[in-house]
Design a protein around this motif. Structure first.
Motif, PDB file in Angstrom:
ATOM      1  N   GLY A   9      -5.668  -9.947  -9.886  1.00 30.36           N
ATOM      2  CA  GLY A   9      -6.457  -9.594  -8.708  1.00 30.36           C
ATOM      3  C   GLY A   9      -6.216  -8.164  -8.335  1.00 30.36           C
ATOM      4  N   ALA A  10      -6.617  -7.811  -7.110  1.00 26.99           N
ATOM      5  CA  ALA A  10      -6.473  -6.439  -6.651  1.00 26.99           C
ATOM      6  C   ALA A  10      -5.191  -6.301  -5.857  1.00 26.99           C
ATOM      7  CB  ALA A  10      -7.677  -6.049  -5.787  1.00 26.99           C
ATOM      8  N   ILE A  11      -4.435  -5.254  -6.165  1.00 29.90           N
ATOM      9  CA  ILE A  11      -3.194  -5.016  -5.435  1.00 29.90           C
ATOM     10  C   ILE A  11      -3.209  -3.611  -4.859  1.00 29.90           C
ATOM     11  CG2 ILE A  11      -1.838  -6.611  -6.829  1.00 29.90           C
ATOM     12  CD1 ILE A  11      -0.682  -4.141  -8.250  1.00 29.90           C
ATOM     13  N   ARG A  12      -2.505  -3.436  -3.770  1.00 26.24           N
ATOM     14  CA  ARG A  12      -2.383  -2.130  -3.154  1.00 26.24           C
ATOM     15  C   ARG A  12      -1.482  -1.250  -4.000  1.00 26.24           C
ATOM     16  NH1 ARG A  12      -1.800  -2.540   3.036  1.00 26.24           N
ATOM     17  NH2 ARG A  12       0.084  -1.331   2.590  1.00 26.24           N
ATOM     18  N   ARG A  13      -1.726   0.039  -3.945  1.00 22.68           N
ATOM     19  CA  ARG A  13      -0.913   0.957  -4.748  1.00 22.68           C
ATOM     20  C   ARG A  13       0.549   0.963  -4.308  1.00 22.68           C
ATOM     21  NH1 ARG A  13      -4.761   3.846  -2.560  1.00 22.68           N
ATOM     22  NH2 ARG A  13      -4.415   4.798  -0.533  1.00 22.68           N
ATOM     23  N   ASP A  14       0.828   0.668  -2.998  1.00 25.71           N
ATOM     24  CA  ASP A  14       2.221   0.637  -2.557  1.00 25.71           C
ATOM     25  C   ASP A  14       2.886  -0.709  -2.825  1.00 25.71           C
ATOM     26  OD1 ASP A  14       0.849  -0.829  -0.696  1.00 25.71           O
ATOM     27  OD2 ASP A  14       1.404   0.392   1.037  1.00 25.71           O
ATOM     28  N   GLU A  15       2.203  -1.578  -3.587  1.00 23.88           N
ATOM     29  CA  GLU A  15       2.785  -2.853  -3.992  1.00 23.88           C
ATOM     30  C   GLU A  15       3.041  -2.906  -5.492  1.00 23.88           C
ATOM     31  OE1 GLU A  15       0.288  -6.029  -2.648  1.00 23.88           O
ATOM     32  OE2 GLU A  15       0.339  -5.398  -0.554  1.00 23.88           O
ATOM     33  N   THR A  16       2.894  -1.777  -6.183  1.00 23.04           N
ATOM     34  CA  THR A  16       3.118  -1.765  -7.619  1.00 23.04           C
ATOM     35  C   THR A  16       4.618  -1.870  -7.923  1.00 23.04           C
ATOM     36  OG1 THR A  16       3.164   0.649  -7.626  1.00 23.04           O
ATOM     37  CG2 THR A  16       1.056  -0.412  -8.082  1.00 23.04           C
ATOM     38  N   VAL A  17       4.929  -2.377  -9.110  1.00 27.42           N
ATOM     39  CA  VAL A  17       6.319  -2.649  -9.467  1.00 27.42           C
ATOM     40  C   VAL A  17       7.166  -1.383  -9.433  1.00 27.42           C
ATOM     41  CG1 VAL A  17       7.860  -3.450 -11.295  1.00 27.42           C
ATOM     42  CG2 VAL A  17       5.721  -4.673 -10.837  1.00 27.42           C
ATOM     43  N   GLY A  18       6.654  -0.286  -9.998  1.00 26.59           N
ATOM     44  CA  GLY A  18       7.417   0.951 -10.046  1.00 26.59           C
ATOM     45  C   GLY A  18       7.820   1.447  -8.677  1.00 26.59           C
TER      46      GLY A  18
END
Length: 226
Positions: A9-18
């Protein structure tokens, strides 16, 4: 808010693993630093509350009351982060990270002049803002300032896979949560080492980690606009 498309699905950029791993490193680092330098916890307010009442019930109120300022400062940080979410919308996470960086820089400068005020108040505000603003990884609730919930989810997901009742992606999520725990611990180790050996420069490393978070968020924003 602009999003990144992923298989789930769509995730926010501030929720990415890195980004979340960088924040977990910073979270473990500043908690260890604050404990060694100031004798209180920046993130784990449950520990501060326990110490408050342990010393209070022993009649040592002078020692007990030193755990009150970080608890109050943590509450203030939560209010600031909640206000930013309301007024800044999709820019809230970037603004919050910038404020955290500026606070840590100020704390580093004031370390020798106002060590207790700068440490117990400022760093707890930083921790609270991070805890309030960054609460998910790829859409799943997590914490970047403590590992209890992350450990629970990692183990539960492994059990679900072993029991044969896990949906697609469960093992990957478990790996992410185990990684969060490990990186938090690595950050704590680095913070402890720096606090003992280079206390005047120790806050430089979490500042760098947060600066990378800020730059990555802003770089993603620029790509989304193209």
């Amino acid at each position: 808010m602009s999003t990144l498309d992923v298989a789930a699905g769509a995730i926010r950029r501030d929720e990415t693993v890195g980004i979340v791993l960088l924040l977990a490193f910073a979270g473990g680092y500043i908690d260890a630093y604050t404990w060694i330098i100031h004798g209180v916890m920046a993130n784990a307010q449950n520990a501060n509350l326990i110490f408050l009442w342990l010393y209070g019930m022993a009649g040592n109120w002078a020692k007990a009351l030193q755990f009150v300022p970080p608890i109050l400062a943590f509450a203030i940080g939560i209010v600031i982060a909640a206000w930013l979410r309301r007024v800044a919308g999709e820019r809230a996470s970037a603004i919050s990270t910038l404020i955290e960086i500026l606070l840590l820089v100020a704390i580093g400068i004031l370390h020798n002049r106002l060590p207790d005020l700068a440490g117990t108040l400022g760093i707890s505000v930083v921790a609270a803002m991070q805890a309030t603003m960054f609460i998910k990884v790829e859409g799943t609730v997590c914490s970047t300032v403590m590992i209890t919930g992350n450990m629970r989810q990692a183990i539960e997901n492994v059990f679900a896979v072993a029991a044969g009742s896990a949906p697609l992606g469960t093992l990957r999520r478990s790996g992410i949560f185990f990684a969060l725990c490990a990186v938090f611990g690595f950050g704590a180790a680095a913070g402890a080492f720096a606090a003992k050996n280079i206390p005047d420069l120790a806050l430089g490393l979490p500042v760098v980690a947060l600066l990378i978070v800020l730059l990555r968020c802003e770089a993603s924003r620029s790509e989304d606009r193209r």
